[in-house]
Write an enzyme that holds these catalytic residues in place. Sequence first.
Site, PDB file in Angstrom:
ATOM      1  N   LYS A  23      28.160  -6.196  21.824  1.00 45.70           N
ATOM      2  CA  LYS A  23      28.846  -6.150  23.125  1.00 45.70           C
ATOM      3  C   LYS A  23      29.705  -4.892  23.160  1.00 45.70           C
ATOM      4  O   LYS A  23      30.611  -4.734  22.339  1.00 45.70           O
ATOM      5  CB  LYS A  23      29.715  -7.399  23.290  1.00 45.70           C
ATOM      6  N   ARG A  32      28.165 -10.355  18.536  1.00 45.91           N
ATOM      7  CA  ARG A  32      28.211 -11.781  18.870  1.00 45.91           C
ATOM      8  C   ARG A  32      26.959 -12.476  18.364  1.00 45.91           C
ATOM      9  O   ARG A  32      25.873 -11.875  18.361  1.00 45.91           O
ATOM     10  CB  ARG A  32      28.236 -11.997  20.382  1.00 45.91           C
ATOM     11  N   ARG A  57      22.059 -18.163  30.101  1.00 44.62           N
ATOM     12  CA  ARG A  57      23.131 -18.684  30.966  1.00 44.62           C
ATOM     13  C   ARG A  57      22.535 -19.450  32.146  1.00 44.62           C
ATOM     14  O   ARG A  57      21.355 -19.264  32.466  1.00 44.62           O
ATOM     15  CB  ARG A  57      23.939 -17.495  31.511  1.00 44.62           C
ATOM     16  N   ASP A  85      27.402 -17.271  35.665  1.00 44.72           N
ATOM     17  CA  ASP A  85      26.807 -16.335  34.702  1.00 44.72           C
ATOM     18  C   ASP A  85      27.533 -16.371  33.360  1.00 44.72           C
ATOM     19  O   ASP A  85      27.103 -15.737  32.404  1.00 44.72           O
ATOM     20  CB  ASP A  85      26.798 -14.903  35.264  1.00 44.72           C
ATOM     21  N   ASP A  93      31.504 -15.810  26.720  1.00 42.80           N
ATOM     22  CA  ASP A  93      32.167 -14.722  27.449  1.00 42.80           C
ATOM     23  C   ASP A  93      33.682 -14.901  27.478  1.00 42.80           C
ATOM     24  O   ASP A  93      34.276 -15.328  28.466  1.00 42.80           O
ATOM     25  CB  ASP A  93      31.616 -14.576  28.881  1.00 42.80           C
TER      26      ASP A  93
HETATM   27  P1  AMP Z   1      32.184 -10.746  33.006  1.00 41.62           P
HETATM   28  O1  AMP Z   1      33.148 -10.947  34.121  1.00 41.62           O
HETATM   29  O2  AMP Z   1      32.761 -10.045  31.805  1.00 41.62           O
HETATM   30  O3  AMP Z   1      31.472 -11.986  32.626  1.00 41.62           O
HETATM   31  O4  AMP Z   1      31.087  -9.712  33.538  1.00 41.62           O
HETATM   32  C1  AMP Z   1      30.350  -9.901  34.728  1.00 41.62           C
HETATM   33  C2  AMP Z   1      29.228  -8.891  34.773  1.00 41.62           C
HETATM   34  O5  AMP Z   1      29.742  -7.567  34.680  1.00 41.62           O
HETATM   35  C3  AMP Z   1      28.213  -8.999  33.661  1.00 41.62           C
HETATM   36  O6  AMP Z   1      26.957  -8.649  34.195  1.00 41.62           O
HETATM   37  C4  AMP Z   1      28.681  -7.984  32.663  1.00 41.62           C
HETATM   38  O7  AMP Z   1      27.660  -7.523  31.822  1.00 41.62           O
HETATM   39  C5  AMP Z   1      29.183  -6.882  33.580  1.00 41.62           C
HETATM   40  N1  AMP Z   1      30.203  -6.042  32.952  1.00 41.62           N
HETATM   41  C6  AMP Z   1      31.482  -6.368  32.641  1.00 41.62           C
HETATM   42  N2  AMP Z   1      32.125  -5.324  32.107  1.00 41.62           N
HETATM   43  C7  AMP Z   1      31.243  -4.300  32.076  1.00 41.62           C
HETATM   44  C8  AMP Z   1      31.309  -2.928  31.652  1.00 41.62           C
HETATM   45  N3  AMP Z   1      32.424  -2.414  31.141  1.00 41.62           N
HETATM   46  N4  AMP Z   1      30.197  -2.189  31.776  1.00 41.62           N
HETATM   47  C9  AMP Z   1      29.069  -2.681  32.300  1.00 41.62           C
HETATM   48  N5  AMP Z   1      28.941  -3.942  32.730  1.00 41.62           N
HETATM   49  C10 AMP Z   1      30.018  -4.749  32.620  1.00 41.62           C
HETATM   50 MG    MG Z   2      30.001 -12.580  31.743  1.00 38.42          MG
END
Ligand code: AMP
Ligand code: MG
Length: 489
Positions: free
Chosen positions: A110, A173, A180, A251, A261
């Site tokens: 990650k 991880r 999901r 998700d 997550d």
């Molecule tokens: P999360 O809120 O962390 O569960 O992320 C929601 C979505 O945003 C998922 O598709 C993650 O892979 C993407 N995401 C979160 N942070 C980043 C990042 N820094 N770069 C690219 N994708 C991200």
């Molecule tokens: Mg996520």
Amino acid sequence: MANPATDASVWTQSYANLGEDFVTPLTPSPLPAPYWVGCNAALGRQLGLDPQWQTSEDMLALLTGNALPTGRSQTAGVYSGHQFGVWAGQLGDGRACSLGEIGGQEVQLKGAGPTPYSRRGDGRAVLRSSIREFLCSEAMHASGVPTTRALCITGSDAPVWREERETAAVVTRVAPSFVRFGHFEHFSHHQHHAQLKVLADYVIDRFYPACRNLEHDQPYVALLAAVTARTAEMVAHWQSVGFCHGVMNTDNMSILGLTLDYGPFQFLDGYDPTHICNHSDSQGRYAFFKQPNIAYWNLFCLGQALLPLIGEQEQAIAALETYKSLYPAALAARMAAKLGFANAHENQRSLIESILKLLAQERVDFTIFWRRLSHWSAGMDLADPQVLDLFVDRDAADQWLAAYRTLHLQSGSDGKGSTSARMLRTNPKFVLRNHLGELAIRAAKEKDFSVLHQLHAVLADPFAEHAAHEDWAGFAPDWAQSIEISCSS
Ligand code: AMP
Ligand code: MG
């Protein structure tokens, strides 16, 4: 003993074999001059890694995404989902890169750089959030809460911009699967029913084989019921340890009922059911007390996504309805264990309701209350003040303790000593309070990883006394209030 950096035979893959509708091959983006930040030796042993892995340059490069296992392809997967109650469209592994599987466990990096699903993100993770995930997933695992795990963190001084300049890290991880609810929603939304079936069959065959029993003429209904049961169990664990996830979007919901997550999560200090740990959650959708209902809402999204395979809406609803009895039963079992009873019983209900009400009224520290009650139970002496001292309304607390003692006597408990011993193995002394994570983060930013390592060791055995770290079991200091946890990670 295997070295996954040099020995390609260690690696297998299953999810990636589903093909290009599900995953896209990618190459992680290297980080300059990586270094080890923290390693989970116990998990390494479980994966059968060579014990030297934590000092191996090959492994450091591999687990930073700077060198790849030979002859293999790495992948990112596509999924969609509902975020804060609204359909969010396509998401996907925006910063997670799957290396494949070792011993049936999928290994993901990650923060190893952009993927085809990064959208506007940079594909990176910062040291701060990586430390929180690394510590919390181990704490949860050790407390008996179903969760993904973390093998290690590697860091680099490469800058990563969030609200301010931070530095990059990669968390490795590990879980049997990172599928999901959102994976199912993705194919269902686009009416890709063939792929939806491939996905459901994969999950059933690999993780829920009992769904193919002859008595289940409908394996997809059985799958929905099984995921409902696992999710109910997971959320009951959360509520019983005071864990607030913070972003229960579909998700972020594991098809295996694993806590997944780790972002703006928080363990409650004082017991406040209305607590909202995510500062971006202005409506309080994911407040602590709402988690059980949100899980149910999310399961409905999964049920909706599975409808093309299930056909009969009534069958899907019947599977989902089981949540209404499974969740309360799972919670009752957890609370009975916290109270030192061998089994849940109807006669414990008012005792549980009244103590939670009292704890909430006075914002009594949740972890400390249960731990002190566990010790108190060794004598059940009403004159012993260790629990009473936590309350302003001592009369109310006194009455509760008397009722609690009476119920233990009535239910023929197998002796105070063994009740107490059981409770001390159920109610952790240590949880990853926000300020403890912050202590590890502040030191790590100065390249001192010793706090992180010590905290990791303590959280890996949260029921032990760890006399040298008594301060980590105490009340949160005032400055803990000012720690702001947002989605930014
Ligand atoms: P999360 O809120 O962390 O569960 O992320 C929601 C979505 O945003 C998922 O598709 C993650 O892979 C993407 N995401 C979160 N942070 C980043 C990042 N820094 N770069 C690219 N994708 C991200
Ligand atoms: Mg996520």
